[in-house]
Enzyme design. Structure first.
Site, PDB file in Angstrom:
ATOM      1  N   GLY A 142      36.250  51.496  40.082  1.00 43.91           N
ATOM      2  CA  GLY A 142      35.566  50.211  40.269  1.00 43.91           C
ATOM      3  C   GLY A 142      34.887  49.698  39.012  1.00 43.91           C
ATOM      4  CB  THR A 202      32.937  46.828  43.110  1.00 47.54           C
ATOM      5  OG1 THR A 202      34.345  46.924  43.251  1.00 47.54           O
ATOM      6  CG2 THR A 202      32.392  48.125  42.584  1.00 47.54           C
ATOM      7  CE  LYS A 228      30.045  43.414  30.269  1.00 45.28           C
ATOM      8  NZ  LYS A 228      30.716  44.695  30.455  1.00 45.28           N
TER       9      LYS A 228
HETATM   10  P1  NDP Z   1      35.255  42.454  43.165  1.00 42.23           P
HETATM   11  O1  NDP Z   1      36.579  41.874  42.835  1.00 42.23           O
HETATM   12  O2  NDP Z   1      35.182  43.850  43.658  1.00 42.23           O
HETATM   13  O3  NDP Z   1      34.514  41.526  44.237  1.00 42.23           O
HETATM   14  C1  NDP Z   1      34.487  40.135  44.156  1.00 42.23           C
HETATM   15  C2  NDP Z   1      34.034  39.575  45.481  1.00 42.23           C
HETATM   16  O4  NDP Z   1      33.882  38.171  45.338  1.00 42.23           O
HETATM   17  C3  NDP Z   1      34.996  39.784  46.628  1.00 42.23           C
HETATM   18  O5  NDP Z   1      34.248  40.012  47.789  1.00 42.23           O
HETATM   19  C4  NDP Z   1      35.723  38.434  46.728  1.00 42.23           C
HETATM   20  O6  NDP Z   1      36.129  38.116  48.027  1.00 42.23           O
HETATM   21  C5  NDP Z   1      34.579  37.515  46.387  1.00 42.23           C
HETATM   22  N1  NDP Z   1      35.018  36.208  45.910  1.00 42.23           N
HETATM   23  C6  NDP Z   1      35.808  35.934  44.860  1.00 42.23           C
HETATM   24  N2  NDP Z   1      35.983  34.599  44.758  1.00 42.23           N
HETATM   25  C7  NDP Z   1      35.305  34.045  45.778  1.00 42.23           C
HETATM   26  C8  NDP Z   1      35.116  32.718  46.231  1.00 42.23           C
HETATM   27  N3  NDP Z   1      35.687  31.690  45.600  1.00 42.23           N
HETATM   28  N4  NDP Z   1      34.374  32.501  47.323  1.00 42.23           N
HETATM   29  C9  NDP Z   1      33.789  33.536  47.961  1.00 42.23           C
HETATM   30  N5  NDP Z   1      33.915  34.828  47.591  1.00 42.23           N
HETATM   31  C10 NDP Z   1      34.679  35.068  46.506  1.00 42.23           C
HETATM   32  O7  NDP Z   1      34.378  42.275  41.846  1.00 42.23           O
HETATM   33  P2  NDP Z   1      33.111  43.133  41.362  1.00 42.23           P
HETATM   34  O8  NDP Z   1      32.184  43.338  42.504  1.00 42.23           O
HETATM   35  O9  NDP Z   1      33.564  44.301  40.569  1.00 42.23           O
HETATM   36  O10 NDP Z   1      32.453  42.127  40.296  1.00 42.23           O
HETATM   37  C11 NDP Z   1      31.704  41.016  40.713  1.00 42.23           C
HETATM   38  C12 NDP Z   1      30.987  40.411  39.506  1.00 42.23           C
HETATM   39  O11 NDP Z   1      30.152  41.396  38.925  1.00 42.23           O
HETATM   40  C13 NDP Z   1      31.918  39.941  38.389  1.00 42.23           C
HETATM   41  O12 NDP Z   1      31.358  38.822  37.772  1.00 42.23           O
HETATM   42  C14 NDP Z   1      31.918  41.113  37.425  1.00 42.23           C
HETATM   43  O13 NDP Z   1      32.212  40.721  36.112  1.00 42.23           O
HETATM   44  C15 NDP Z   1      30.477  41.544  37.548  1.00 42.23           C
HETATM   45  N6  NDP Z   1      30.214  42.928  37.163  1.00 42.23           N
HETATM   46  C16 NDP Z   1      30.950  43.940  37.700  1.00 42.23           C
HETATM   47  C17 NDP Z   1      30.680  45.246  37.357  1.00 42.23           C
HETATM   48  C18 NDP Z   1      31.456  46.397  37.905  1.00 42.23           C
HETATM   49  O14 NDP Z   1      31.236  47.527  37.451  1.00 42.23           O
HETATM   50  N7  NDP Z   1      32.363  46.196  38.877  1.00 42.23           N
HETATM   51  C19 NDP Z   1      29.616  45.571  36.397  1.00 42.23           C
HETATM   52  C20 NDP Z   1      28.877  44.412  35.907  1.00 42.23           C
HETATM   53  C21 NDP Z   1      29.190  43.142  36.282  1.00 42.23           C
HETATM   54  P3  NDP Z   1      37.553  38.567  48.588  1.00 42.23           P
HETATM   55  O15 NDP Z   1      37.523  40.047  48.625  1.00 42.23           O
HETATM   56  O16 NDP Z   1      37.579  37.940  49.933  1.00 42.23           O
HETATM   57  O17 NDP Z   1      38.558  38.007  47.621  1.00 42.23           O
HETATM   58  N1  HSE Z   2      34.466  45.552  33.712  1.00 42.63           N
HETATM   59  C1  HSE Z   2      33.193  45.728  33.138  1.00 42.63           C
HETATM   60  C2  HSE Z   2      33.186  47.010  32.313  1.00 42.63           C
HETATM   61  C3  HSE Z   2      32.161  45.830  34.213  1.00 42.63           C
HETATM   62  O1  HSE Z   2      34.122  47.803  32.433  1.00 42.63           O
HETATM   63  O2  HSE Z   2      32.266  47.206  31.536  1.00 42.63           O
HETATM   64  C4  HSE Z   2      30.764  45.819  33.701  1.00 42.63           C
HETATM   65  O3  HSE Z   2      30.423  44.566  33.202  1.00 42.63           O
END
Ligand code: NDP
Ligand code: HSE
Length: 440
Positions: free
Chosen positions: A190, A15, A208
């Site tokens: 997401g 995401t 956080k």
């Molecule tokens: P997703 O699950 O959508 O994406 C995670 C990505 O990381 C995928 O592409 C996955 O690959 C990849 N990945 C996971 N493990 C590995 C690994 N060991 N090696 C390589 N690639 C890896 O998560 P988000 O994008 O939602 O979140 C990502 C980070 O951002 C997290 O730390 C989350 O807490 C943080 N965050 C998210 C927010 C949100 O609104 N979504 C807001 C603020 C922070 P694959 O698909 O191949 O498994």
């Molecule tokens: N899963 C988290 C939330 C993403 O819902 O606030 C942002 O850190």
């Protein structure tokens, strides 16, 4: 970082990662103008390359599943980590820092648990870690605490820090949706973590709060220092009674210095009722807000989208730009942020924390029941503020709602146990704290 192009590597492309790739591509010209150099996304490390093919902004030739290929790509100066979790991802971040690369991360779980070690490693290698996206999505609250409020001794923070929980509670309150339906919607948007129990259990907000408190109070807090409760046990009945009494339900993250000895702090995350008219009650859906009380500023309030692809990607790319400009690494190197050089942490005993309370008991509709409950509360030194019971026909048990004046948590726990043992009460009482924010 003075060449005409700054190489970027990115770990994870879900995401947030796809949002980062999109922003970097959409605003390439703007960033080049602002920085005088181009930001070039050169390599992306994922586990399954097929998933990135859905994103038209990503050149498939830069995607790899091979960590060695990723880390040996030449000319990469900044690594973005948007994979999440610890274990292997922690090793990747440590490798990047040891290789002399700056790191931008959105990963609160990693920082809340290992922040102090990672910061030390960054300092040893003369690089920086930027982490605006780890708390509050697109709201620049890390920047506010690290830089904007630097002149202040921070006395307290009250925040809505989890977008998923706030979305669920808003949908339950405003549309009467059930908990599971609202959670599924948050996942579709997401907002939720890969494992949504991290959100609904209060763990994500606790992580956080640990990060924000480490910065604000100069302590080393981990999520284990945060007393947390989630929203998964909340009931629509209480949300409706709360509305009737003039309250909205929120999952609040609270960090306070003790009134009497301000080297003692308490960190907690729990559902609570707040008065409908305070600003935090107006924070709906995936929005987050943090109210910070500085000794000189008084209350300041930060508000915006706390979760979701583009707000979070905005925070990540802003960090990248601040590193590329040279400003952030300089500040990071000079300031003792999250340093090991701190005193002992002192925690307030949870039993001593004062709060007002909302109680709902399921009481047999016979004479003397309210008197018995009132006596238990009175004996515990807890004063009743309001009492609410609706007339019902022929029910054996009726919900009775009581709100109290401020009392110690320990006294309330003892009273709850006694009330739960009364024969005229069905099941355990529901107890939700009522939080009144300081006026200034
Ligand atoms: P997703 O699950 O959508 O994406 C995670 C990505 O990381 C995928 O592409 C996955 O690959 C990849 N990945 C996971 N493990 C590995 C690994 N060991 N090696 C390589 N690639 C890896 O998560 P988000 O994008 O939602 O979140 C990502 C980070 O951002 C997290 O730390 C989350 O807490 C943080 N965050 C998210 C927010 C949100 O609104 N979504 C807001 C603020 C922070 P694959 O698909 O191949 O498994
Ligand atoms: N899963 C988290 C939330 C993403 O819902 O606030 C942002 O850190």
């Amino acid at each position: 970082m003075t060449s005409n192009s700054i190489g970027i590597g990115m770990i994870g492309c879900g995401t947030v990662g796809q949002g980062v790739a999109q922003i970097l591509s959409q605003q390439k010209t703007l960033y080049t103008r602002r920085l005088g150099t181009e930001l070039a996304l050169q390599r992306i490390l994922v586990r399954d390359a097929k998933r990135t093919q859905q994103c038209s902004k990503i050149d498939p030739s830069i995607v790899t599943t091979n960590p060695d290929e990723f880390f040996t790509t030449p000319n990469i100066g900044i690594i973005i980590e948007v994979a999440g979790g610890r274990g292997l991802i922690s090793q990747y971040v440590r490798r990047a820092l040891s290789d002399g690369k700056h790191v931008v991360t959105a990963n609160k779980s990693l920082l809340a648990a290992e922040g102090s070690e990672l910061f030390s490693l960054a300092h040893e290698n003369r690089v920086s870690i930027a982490f605006e996206a780890s708390c509050g999505g697109g709201i620049p609250i890390i920047t506010a605490l690290q830089f904007g409020l630097m002149a202040n001794k921070i006395n307290a923070m009250y925040g809505i820090l989890n977008g998923t929980c706030n979305y669920i509670l808003t949908e339950m309150t405003q549309s009467g949706k059930c908990y599971s339906e609202a959670l599924s919607e948050a996942q579709e948007h997401g907002f939720a973590e890969a494992d949504p129990t991290l959100d609904v259990s209060g763990q994500d907000a606790a992580e956080k709060l640990a990060i924000l408190s480490s910065l604000a109070f100069g302590i080393q807090a981990t999520s284990a220092h945060v007393q947390s409760e989630g929203i998964d046990q909340l009931n629509l009945t209480d949300i409706k009674f709360g509305s009737e009494l003039g309250y909205d339900i929120k999952l609040l993250a609270i960090a306070e210095r003790n009134n009497k000895s301000d080297d003692h702090v308490s960190l907690r995350v729990h559902p609570c009722f707040v008065h409908t008219e305070i600003p935090l009650a107006q924070v709906h859906g995936p929005f987050n807000a943090l109210s910070v009380y500085g000794h000189a500023t008084g209350q300041t309030l930060y508000y915006g989208r706390g979760a979701g692809q583009m707000p979070t990607a905005s925070a990540v790319v802003s960090d990248v730009i601040n590193i590329a400009s040279g400003w952030y690494p300089h500040a990071f190197g000079e300031l003792k942020l999250w340093s090991n050089d701190h005193g002992k942490n002192n925690w307030v005993n949870p039993d001593d924390l004062p709060s007002r309370f909302y109680l709902r008991i399921s009481a047999r509709d016979t004479p003397g029941v309210v008197a018995k409950v009132g006596t238990i509360l009175g004996d515990a030194g807890i004063s009743v503020s309001a009492l609410l019971q609706h007339e019902v026909d022929a029910d054996k048990f009726v919900p009775v709602v009581i709100t109290t004046h401020s009392a110690r948590q320990g006294a309330m726990n003892k009273a709850l146990a006694e009330i739960g043992r009364l024969e005229v009460i069905n099941g355990q009482p529901v107890c939700i704290r009522i939080v009144d924010l300081p006026h200034d």
